[in-house]
Design a protein around this motif. Structure first.
Motif, PDB file in Angstrom:
ATOM      1  N   GLY A   1     -14.757   1.246   5.485  1.00 16.86           N
ATOM      2  CA  GLY A   1     -16.151   1.673   5.626  1.00 16.86           C
ATOM      3  C   GLY A   1     -16.258   3.040   6.292  1.00 16.86           C
ATOM      4  O   GLY A   1     -17.024   3.901   5.855  1.00 16.86           O
ATOM      5  N   ARG A   2     -15.474   3.233   7.348  1.00 20.54           N
ATOM      6  CA  ARG A   2     -15.534   4.525   8.055  1.00 20.54           C
ATOM      7  C   ARG A   2     -15.051   5.653   7.142  1.00 20.54           C
ATOM      8  O   ARG A   2     -15.666   6.707   7.051  1.00 20.54           O
ATOM      9  N   ARG A   3     -13.936   5.411   6.424  1.00 22.96           N
ATOM     10  CA  ARG A   3     -13.401   6.480   5.568  1.00 22.96           C
ATOM     11  C   ARG A   3     -14.358   6.815   4.418  1.00 22.96           C
ATOM     12  O   ARG A   3     -14.454   7.955   3.991  1.00 22.96           O
TER      13      ARG A   3
ATOM     14  N   PRO B   1       4.200   3.778   7.654  1.00 22.20           N
ATOM     15  CA  PRO B   1       3.000   3.377   8.391  1.00 22.20           C
ATOM     16  C   PRO B   1       2.485   1.989   8.007  1.00 22.20           C
ATOM     17  O   PRO B   1       2.613   1.568   6.854  1.00 22.20           O
ATOM     18  N   GLY B   2       1.911   1.291   8.987  1.00 20.48           N
ATOM     19  CA  GLY B   2       1.250   0.019   8.726  1.00 20.48           C
ATOM     20  C   GLY B   2      -0.036   0.241   7.942  1.00 20.48           C
ATOM     21  O   GLY B   2      -0.473   1.388   7.732  1.00 20.48           O
ATOM     22  N   LEU B   3      -0.672  -0.865   7.514  1.00 22.13           N
ATOM     23  CA  LEU B   3      -1.840  -0.754   6.632  1.00 22.13           C
ATOM     24  C   LEU B   3      -2.994   0.010   7.272  1.00 22.13           C
ATOM     25  O   LEU B   3      -3.575   0.903   6.636  1.00 22.13           O
TER      26      LEU B   3
ATOM     27  N   ASN C   1      -5.723   7.446   4.993  1.00 23.80           N
ATOM     28  CA  ASN C   1      -5.550   8.418   3.902  1.00 23.80           C
ATOM     29  C   ASN C   1      -6.649   8.316   2.843  1.00 23.80           C
ATOM     30  O   ASN C   1      -6.709   9.149   1.926  1.00 23.80           O
ATOM     31  N   LEU C   2      -7.509   7.270   2.911  1.00 21.91           N
ATOM     32  CA  LEU C   2      -8.573   7.117   1.893  1.00 21.91           C
ATOM     33  C   LEU C   2      -9.533   8.314   1.955  1.00 21.91           C
ATOM     34  O   LEU C   2      -9.876   8.765   3.047  1.00 21.91           O
ATOM     35  N   GLN C   3      -9.952   8.769   0.789  1.00 19.35           N
ATOM     36  CA  GLN C   3     -10.925   9.867   0.712  1.00 19.35           C
ATOM     37  C   GLN C   3     -12.240   9.318   0.156  1.00 19.35           C
ATOM     38  O   GLN C   3     -12.225   8.469  -0.727  1.00 19.35           O
TER      39      GLN C   3
ATOM     40  N   HIS D   1       0.822  -1.213   0.000  1.00 18.92           N
ATOM     41  CA  HIS D   1       0.000   0.000   0.000  1.00 18.92           C
ATOM     42  C   HIS D   1       0.849   1.254   0.000  1.00 18.92           C
ATOM     43  O   HIS D   1       2.022   1.238   0.389  1.00 18.92           O
ATOM     44  N   ASN D   2       0.242   2.321  -0.453  1.00 17.46           N
ATOM     45  CA  ASN D   2       0.848   3.656  -0.381  1.00 17.46           C
ATOM     46  C   ASN D   2      -0.305   4.638  -0.410  1.00 17.46           C
ATOM     47  O   ASN D   2      -1.178   4.528  -1.267  1.00 17.46           O
ATOM     48  N   GLN D   3      -0.358   5.554   0.538  1.00 20.32           N
ATOM     49  CA  GLN D   3      -1.471   6.499   0.658  1.00 20.32           C
ATOM     50  C   GLN D   3      -2.811   5.753   0.719  1.00 20.32           C
ATOM     51  O   GLN D   3      -3.807   6.186   0.142  1.00 20.32           O
ATOM     52  N   GLY D   4      -2.813   4.608   1.397  1.00 13.25           N
ATOM     53  CA  GLY D   4      -4.045   3.851   1.617  1.00 13.25           C
ATOM     54  C   GLY D   4      -4.526   3.057   0.415  1.00 13.25           C
ATOM     55  O   GLY D   4      -5.575   2.422   0.471  1.00 13.25           O
ATOM     56  N   GLN D   5      -3.740   3.060  -0.686  1.00 16.79           N
ATOM     57  CA  GLN D   5      -4.194   2.384  -1.899  1.00 16.79           C
ATOM     58  C   GLN D   5      -3.274   1.217  -2.240  1.00 16.79           C
ATOM     59  O   GLN D   5      -2.114   1.219  -1.857  1.00 16.79           O
TER      60      GLN D   5
END
Ligand SMILES: NC(=O)c1ccc[n+]([C@@H]2O[C@H](COP(=O)([O-])OP(=O)(O)OC[C@H]3O[C@@H](n4cnc5c(N)ncnc54)[C@H](OP(=O)(O)O)[C@@H]3O)[C@@H](O)[C@H]2O)c1
Length: 293
Positions: free
Chosen positions: A238-240, A282-284, A290-292, A164-168
């Motif tokens: 789900g929260r993001r 950062p870990g996963l 960072n997800l939008q 992952h990078n920036q949540g992706q």
């Protein structure tokens, strides 16, 4: 080292190119489109125009380099046929690269996946699977490592399910894609199954270390998180995204459904000790923040 890289514009490959350039190497990178060639130039590397199916171009790239990193893989995971076509394309490409390097003593580092072993955490000593939907991929990795006996310093860096990078990226990225598509942040089964993960920038360091010093025929684990519960991953997604979190049928995830349902923690204790690799990013679960929506 002058390094030929395939997949240098991908999530992992772009981090690998930057890591190599940042440590004094120069990079020739396969580029199948004008856009990819421009991205390679913008990164500070030299593009070699061609696709993974252009075996003569792959051989020419390998012949002029001091070492190779093979990362390119088709992005279409939508059906078993598409996945099989990508595996066949990668298999032929690795075979061509390996043949070109035979007897040269040069390094080639290929990407692989961490194995899963029923009932315990997998290690570098475990073999990758040679059956199931990605079995052919395992067989071509093993064939490449066997070139160790024919004058190739071949090694494999095994990726956890999510890079992952920036949540992706990775399996968590596929969960996010499915959540956006279906309106539900879903997970198969009870979600207690664990997937290992690594940040792409940490994985990139391990590719460089393997290129520079891994002995022939060795496999390494780019694992930072040994195993995050899939329900925990879906909960952050789900929260993001503002979506409900719930168990969904395996089929929601196409050909990967059965793999998504498995508990598959993996360790990197040996890799950390032998190659002095230490993840720092950062870990996963933190990176998914960072997800939008
Ligand atoms: N990300 C993960 O979590 C993960 C986990 C386990 C294993 N892996 C493996 O690690 C490798 C890299 O993953 P990634 O996430 O960085 O992949 P990615 O972001 O999907 O990037 C794929 C790369 O391969 C290139 N490519 C694909 N098909 C090609 C073709 N026919 N000809 C030339 N180039 C081609 C793409 O070029 P374009 O930019 O031109 O499309 C891109 O550079 C893959 O082998 C993947 O299976 C990844």
């Amino acid at each position: 080292m002058y390094v030929f890289v395939t997949g240098g514009t991908g999530t992992i490959g772009s981090a690998v190119v930057a890591e190599l350039l940042g440590h004094g190497h120069t990079v020739l990178a396969l580029a199948r489109s004008d856009g990819s060639a421009q991205a390679i130039k913008d990164a500070g590397a030299e593009p070699l125009r061609g696709g993974l199916g252009d075996l003569d171009i792959l051989r020419a790239g390998a012949a002029q380099a001091d070492g190779v990193i093979s990362l390119a893989f088709g992005r279409d995971y939508s059906s078993a046929e598409a996945l099989a076509a990508s595996i066949a394309e990668e298999s032929a490409a690795m075979s061509a690269l390996g043949q070109e390097l035979t007897g040269s003593g040069k390094p080639i580092v290929t990407v692989s996946g961490t194995p899963w072993v029923a009932g315990r955490t997998s290690t570098e000593a475990d073999q990758v699977p040679t059956d199931g939907p990605v079995g052919e991929r395992g067989r071509s990795q093993i064939a490449l490592l066997e070139l160790a006996s024919r004058g190739v310093r071949a090694s494999a860096v095994r990726m956890p399910r999510t890079v992952h990078n920036q949540g992706q990226g990775g399996f968590a990225g596929l969960l996010t894609d499915a959540a956006r598509r279906t309106g539900v942040a879903g997970y198969p089964g009870d979600g207690a199954q664990r997937w290992p993960a690594v940040h792409a920038l940490d994985a990139a360091v391990l590719f460089r270390l393997a290129l520079e010093s891994a002995p022939a025929g060795t496999a390494w684990h780019a694992v930072a998180d040994e195993g995050d519960a899939v329900r925990d991953i879906a909960t952050v997604i789900g929260r993001r995204l503002g979506l409900p979190v719930q168990s969904v049928p395996e089929e929601t995830f196409g050909p990967f459904g059965a793999i998504f349902a498995m508990d598959q923690p993996s360790s990197s204790t040996y890799t950390r000790e032998a190659l002095s690799w230490e993840p720092t990013h950062p870990g996963l679960l933190a990176d998914l923040e960072n997800l939008q929506p």
